[in-house]
Motif scaffolding. Structure first.
Motif, mmCIF file in Angstrom:
data_model
loop_
_atom_site.group_PDB
_atom_site.id
_atom_site.type_symbol
_atom_site.label_atom_id
_atom_site.label_comp_id
_atom_site.label_asym_id
_atom_site.label_seq_id
_atom_site.Cartn_x
_atom_site.Cartn_y
_atom_site.Cartn_z
ATOM 1 N N VAL A 162 0.901 -1.147 0.000
ATOM 2 C CA VAL A 162 0.000 0.000 0.000
ATOM 3 C C VAL A 162 0.944 1.202 0.000
ATOM 4 O O VAL A 162 1.489 1.591 1.037
ATOM 5 N N ASN A 163 1.177 1.749 -1.181
ATOM 6 C CA ASN A 163 2.198 2.788 -1.321
ATOM 7 C C ASN A 163 1.776 4.085 -0.633
ATOM 8 O O ASN A 163 0.597 4.433 -0.588
ATOM 9 N N VAL A 164 2.760 4.784 -0.116
ATOM 10 C CA VAL A 164 2.542 6.028 0.618
ATOM 11 C C VAL A 164 2.661 7.204 -0.351
ATOM 12 O O VAL A 164 3.656 7.336 -1.062
ATOM 13 N N HIS A 165 1.645 8.049 -0.379
ATOM 14 C CA HIS A 165 1.622 9.173 -1.308
ATOM 15 C C HIS A 165 2.762 10.143 -1.006
ATOM 16 O O HIS A 165 3.148 10.340 0.154
ATOM 17 N N THR A 166 3.287 10.777 -2.061
ATOM 18 C CA THR A 166 4.393 11.719 -1.882
ATOM 19 C C THR A 166 4.009 12.899 -0.986
ATOM 20 O O THR A 166 4.872 13.462 -0.310
ATOM 21 N N ALA A 167 2.722 13.271 -0.958
ATOM 22 C CA ALA A 167 2.304 14.370 -0.082
ATOM 23 C C ALA A 167 2.576 14.033 1.375
ATOM 24 O O ALA A 167 2.898 14.919 2.187
ATOM 25 N N ILE A 168 2.465 12.743 1.724
ATOM 26 C CA ILE A 168 2.756 12.300 3.091
ATOM 27 C C ILE A 168 4.262 12.297 3.322
ATOM 28 O O ILE A 168 4.753 12.792 4.343
ATOM 29 N N VAL B 6 0.766 -5.725 6.024
ATOM 30 C CA VAL B 6 0.927 -4.705 4.986
ATOM 31 C C VAL B 6 2.381 -4.233 4.948
ATOM 32 O O VAL B 6 2.871 -3.621 5.900
ATOM 33 N N CYS B 7 3.057 -4.539 3.854
ATOM 34 C CA CYS B 7 4.393 -4.021 3.601
ATOM 35 C C CYS B 7 4.263 -2.662 2.911
ATOM 36 O O CYS B 7 3.389 -2.477 2.061
ATOM 37 N N TYR B 8 5.128 -1.734 3.273
ATOM 38 C CA TYR B 8 5.138 -0.414 2.641
ATOM 39 C C TYR B 8 6.556 0.129 2.726
ATOM 40 O O TYR B 8 7.411 -0.438 3.402
ATOM 41 N N ASN B 9 6.821 1.210 2.008
ATOM 42 C CA ASN B 9 8.120 1.860 2.166
ATOM 43 C C ASN B 9 7.942 3.366 2.182
ATOM 44 O O ASN B 9 6.895 3.889 1.807
ATOM 45 N N PHE B 10 8.966 4.059 2.627
ATOM 46 C CA PHE B 10 8.964 5.519 2.693
ATOM 47 C C PHE B 10 10.106 6.084 1.855
ATOM 48 O O PHE B 10 10.641 7.151 2.133
ATOM 49 N N MET B 11 10.502 5.332 0.815
ATOM 50 C CA MET B 11 11.595 5.766 -0.040
ATOM 51 C C MET B 11 11.184 6.965 -0.882
ATOM 52 O O MET B 11 10.034 7.071 -1.309
ATOM 53 N N GLN B 12 12.146 7.830 -1.146
ATOM 54 C CA GLN B 12 11.896 9.021 -1.940
ATOM 55 C C GLN B 12 12.143 8.730 -3.424
ATOM 56 O O GLN B 12 13.008 7.929 -3.770
ATOM 57 N N LEU B 13 11.380 9.361 -4.271
ATOM 58 C CA LEU B 13 11.524 9.334 -5.724
ATOM 59 C C LEU B 13 11.128 8.009 -6.344
ATOM 60 O O LEU B 13 10.183 7.941 -7.139
ATOM 61 N N ILE B 14 11.828 6.925 -6.034
ATOM 62 C CA ILE B 14 11.558 5.627 -6.629
ATOM 63 C C ILE B 14 11.727 4.551 -5.564
ATOM 64 O O ILE B 14 12.374 4.770 -4.541
ATOM 65 N N ASP B 15 11.150 3.384 -5.827
ATOM 66 C CA ASP B 15 11.182 2.327 -4.822
ATOM 67 C C ASP B 15 12.578 1.749 -4.616
ATOM 68 O O ASP B 15 12.971 1.455 -3.505
ATOM 69 N N TRP B 16 13.299 1.508 -5.672
ATOM 70 C CA TRP B 16 14.680 1.059 -5.528
ATOM 71 C C TRP B 16 15.462 1.530 -6.738
ATOM 72 O O TRP B 16 14.880 1.880 -7.773
#
Length: 402
Positions: free
Chosen positions: A68-74, A103-113
């Protein structure tokens, strides 16, 4: 004591692997997501239910949501973040209503990897994902053209990056750009370079402490709701675990993971332990991370990397690389035993082989797969990890049943 729960990531039938293929591997659980829902929108109950039924019709369970990806606004702390957090909460409610609780998620910026080569040929003829810091610097300097990028590199790296880039023909430059802008897992659409530049400029204005504050804000809003629902949130480490293109990392080492867990203490605030992401840095003690944070590990990704002296790495066979998979697996099985003895936590931790080489017949249809997610390479990884787990259980005199 029961074995680890074997799972396999599935992106849907458009990515070269069918559920009927996965079923033949002895997999119990599928790791999947409602990828067609735009980022930040609520996942509808009926969409979740439909995907769950499709998986169950093949005799498996939907074991883990990734992601469940985290929106960039967050991530960037923008004014509209509360609206997207409200949507995230509703998605968690809808998942729990369908009996899906990890639920796996990440807080990486720009791209996932980030990788610089999606088809790195190994001596045996198979291909793997590869990260080269010189290629990444060349992208940063001459394709992304980040302002003040030269300040991030010493003169030796600057010279190597320039020589590297000037030696590339147009096709090779396009391959480098494509590798880095490969997009979100489960999508064939490249991230638009102009959009990447726009987001990059925005995140460069935010320092590491503010990014951590933004993550803490998200957790303090989400975790109480997850706790009520019985949902276990599992953050994925940053990949690679060091700064790329001048962007700070906030989930890449022991201290940063400790910050995440302490930002909102709860059984629902946990980790996805990824041996490949964390293992790309020699500074990370993977066994200590498992031992100290074991009760917060809700999901496990196992893959190996070979780190090279020049700072590059490639994704190795699951049991052969710079990561001692034997020690990591032993620590995970010992964490299971702790849970068995104290009666706390899920004993059958879901685990999946992460990424895999392209080899054998998969080389004929490698364009069907999302990068890193070939069928045979991951199947081989699953077999190796299953055998390793069994051997460790025998050595520790710990039984195991499915």
């Amino acid at each position: 004591m029961k074995n680890l729960k074997k799972t396999f990531r599935w992106f849907g039938p458009d990515f070269g692997v069918a559920l009927s293929d996965i079923k033949q591997l002895g997999v119990e659980g599928i790791v999947a997501a409602c990828q067609e829902i735009p980022l930040g929108e609520v996942w509808p109950l009926e969409t979740i239910a439909s995907l769950k039924k499709e998986i169950e019709d093949h005799g498996m369970e939907w074991a883990v949501v990734e992601s469940v990806n985290v929106h960039t606004a967050i991530k960037y702390g923008l004014p509209e973040r509360d609206a997207y957090i409200a949507n995230y909460k509703q998605t968690l409610k809808n998942l729990a209503a369908n009996g899906i609780y990890v639920v796996c998620y990440n807080f990486m910026q720009l791209i996932d990897w980030t990788r610089t080569n999606l088809d790195y040929e190994l001596p045996n003829g198979a291909s793997a994902l590869h990260y080269d810091p010189i290629a990444a610097a060349a992208f940063d300097l001459f394709i992304l053209k980040r302002e003040h990028a030269r300040d991030s590199y010493d003169e030796v790296v600057l010279k190597k990056a320039q020589d590297y880039f000037e030696a590339l023909d147009d096709a090779a430059r396009q391959r480098l750009e494509k590798a880095i802008l490969a997009g979100m897992p489960g999508s064939r659409k490249l991230i638009d370079l102009d959009e990447f530049k726009k987001n990059h400029s925005l995140v460069l204005e935010i320092d590491k402490e503010q990014l951590q504050d933004n993550l803490a804000y998200f957790l303090k809003a989400i975790i109480p709701e997850a706790e009520k629902l019985g949902v276990r949130m599992a953050i994925h480490p940053d990949d690679p675990p060091f700064s790329v293109f001048g962007v700070p990392r906030i989930a890449s080492n022991y201290e940063e993971l400790k910050f995440v867990l302490e930002a909102c203490p709860s059984a629902s605030n946990g980790l996805t332990f990824c041996s490949g992401s964390l293992g790309a840095s020699a500074d990370n003690d993977l066994v200590k991370i498992v031992q100290d944070f074991g009760d917060k590990i809700h999901f496990v990704h196992l893959r190996n990397v070979t780190r090279l002296p020049d700072g590059s790495f490639y994704e190795a066979e699951h049991l052969n690389g710079s990561v001692s998979m034997e020690k990591v697996m032993k620590a995970i099985v010992q964490e299971q035993r702790k849970r068995h003895l104290n009666g706390k936590g899920e004993i059958r931790i879901p685990i999946r082989p992460d990424h895999g080489h392209v080899l054998l017949d998969d080389k004929k249809r490698m364009n069907d797969f999302y990068s890193g997610y070939s069928l045979i390479g991951r199947a081989m990884g699953l077999a190796q990890l299953s055998g390793l787990e069994k051997g460790i259980r025998e050595g520790l005199k710990i039984g195991g049943t499915a």
